[in-house]
Design an enzyme around this catalytic site. Structure first.
Site, mmCIF file in Angstrom:
data_model
loop_
_atom_site.group_PDB
_atom_site.id
_atom_site.type_symbol
_atom_site.label_atom_id
_atom_site.label_comp_id
_atom_site.label_asym_id
_atom_site.label_seq_id
_atom_site.Cartn_x
_atom_site.Cartn_y
_atom_site.Cartn_z
ATOM 1 N N ASP A 185 33.008 50.405 49.010
ATOM 2 C CA ASP A 185 33.082 51.011 47.684
ATOM 3 C C ASP A 185 32.478 52.399 47.770
ATOM 4 O O ASP A 185 31.796 52.745 48.742
ATOM 5 C CB ASP A 185 32.315 50.165 46.666
ATOM 6 C CG ASP A 185 32.815 50.384 45.235
ATOM 7 O OD1 ASP A 185 33.674 51.266 45.037
ATOM 8 O OD2 ASP A 185 32.358 49.680 44.330
ATOM 9 N N GLN A 189 39.192 50.932 44.145
ATOM 10 C CA GLN A 189 39.905 52.163 44.500
ATOM 11 C C GLN A 189 39.791 52.475 45.989
ATOM 12 O O GLN A 189 40.786 52.774 46.659
ATOM 13 C CB GLN A 189 39.350 53.331 43.684
ATOM 14 C CG GLN A 189 39.989 54.675 44.020
ATOM 15 C CD GLN A 189 39.422 55.808 43.191
ATOM 16 O OE1 GLN A 189 38.825 55.593 42.148
ATOM 17 N NE2 GLN A 189 39.599 57.031 43.660
ATOM 18 N N ASP A 229 33.402 39.770 42.662
ATOM 19 C CA ASP A 229 33.680 38.357 42.918
ATOM 20 C C ASP A 229 33.952 37.621 41.604
ATOM 21 O O ASP A 229 34.844 36.773 41.524
ATOM 22 C CB ASP A 229 32.503 37.714 43.642
ATOM 23 C CG ASP A 229 32.059 38.540 44.842
ATOM 24 O OD1 ASP A 229 32.934 38.991 45.596
ATOM 25 O OD2 ASP A 229 30.844 38.748 45.010
#
Length: 308
Positions: A119, A156, A232
């Site tokens: 991330d 992303q 999650d």
């Protein structure tokens, strides 16, 4: 609404104390009526955002042993498969073999893949006090795992890694999502992106069914705190609500509304414990998941997905 015939095999990380991986996904799925069987790709004392963590990492042989135990007893019947963090190439390759075997047993198996790789522009690594994801996992995701998935939920950065598309605009995001569709998944959801205005996170969802396309955008507030386990939770809730509602727009709205309710409750609790002017500790920032049971069971839609 109960789902007595729904049985999820969830393969991802777990912790003894706190909420991440299977600990973050199992409770919501059970609350929503799913039986859940879990395999822990790693089992740690706590998530790696703490100053120390202890535990074990499963390898491909461990995964094989567990799955063989299920098969020999004929208890490997699942309606859904959910995968999250996996830390070794051999383990991930074994998961690919297991997916194919599960599909032989149940051709209608729904596989939801959360390709946890990083991330904020970087792959996670132990040297960053985060779990290590070897770069060689990327090729396995691209060539083996994602093509087997029905639903894939990258953030992303993970979408950029999987597709090679640098996502700087929403048009870039739709291009990357089409590449993911072309790999195999009928439903692609970018769970979070920085494509919104300041203070806003954007989620994007795309589905292709019988040649018909659906595209949705949903905006969420950016909260300047460090959360662990929210991805999650997102993947688990999306699995559940897509199954229940058979409607991507509604499932996305319910999922985002649940995650945001949990986040807001977590922040309020953490700031109260930390005291004015103090930064909450990792322990104080553990998701208030159990306390959000009502939000998970009967989500109030507070975030609207807009057709694009």
């Amino acid at each position: 609404m109960d789902s007595p015939d729904c049985h999820v095999l969830s393969i991802q990380s777990s912790v003894v104390c706190g909420y991440v991986g299977n600990k973050s996904a199992t409770f919501p799925l059970q609350v929503l009526g799913f039986d859940v069987s879990t395999v822990n790709s790693v089992q740690f004392s706590n998530h790696t955002g703490y100053k120390e963590f202890k535990g074990q990492v499963l390898n491909a042989e461990d995964m094989t042993c567990l799955y063989d135990g299920l098969k020999v007893n004929n208890i490997h019947h699942f309606s859904h498969l959910l995968t999250g963090y996996i830390g070794s190439k051999s383990f991930l390759e074994k998961v690919g073999e297991i997916i194919k075997d599960l599909r032989q047993n149940n051709p209608s198996l729904t596989y939801v893949c959360d390709p946890v790789m990083g991330d904020n522009g970087k792959m996670v690594g132990l040297n960053d006090d985060l779990w290590y994801v070897p770069k060689e996992l990327l090729e396995v995701y691209q060539k083996v795992i994602v093509p087997l998935a029905d639903i894939v939920t990258p953030n992303q950065f993970e979408a950029e890694l999987l597709t090679g598309v640098k996502i700087e605009t929403e048009a870039d995001a739709w291009k990357a999502m089409q590449i993911l569709h072309d790999m195999g998944p009928k439903t692609v959801v970018i769970s979070s992106s920085d494509l919104g205005s300041e203070g806003t996170i954007v989620g994007l969802a795309s589905s292709i069914k019988n040649g018909c396309k659906e595209h949705y955008r949903i905006n969420m507030p950016h909260i300047p705190q460090v959360f662990v386990g929210t991805g999650d939770l997102f993947a688990a809730c999306l699995l559940a609500w897509i199954h229940k509602d058979k409607n991507l727009k509604v499932a996305l709205e319910k999922t985002v509304s649940i995650v945001q309710a949990v986040i807001q409750r977590t922040v309020s609790h953490a700031l109260r414990l930390a005291g004015k002017g103090n930064t909450p500790t990792p322990e104080q920032m553990e998701l208030r998941l159990i306390q959000s049971k009502a939000d998970i069971e009967q989500p109030e839609i507070t975030f609207e997905a807009v057709a694009v």
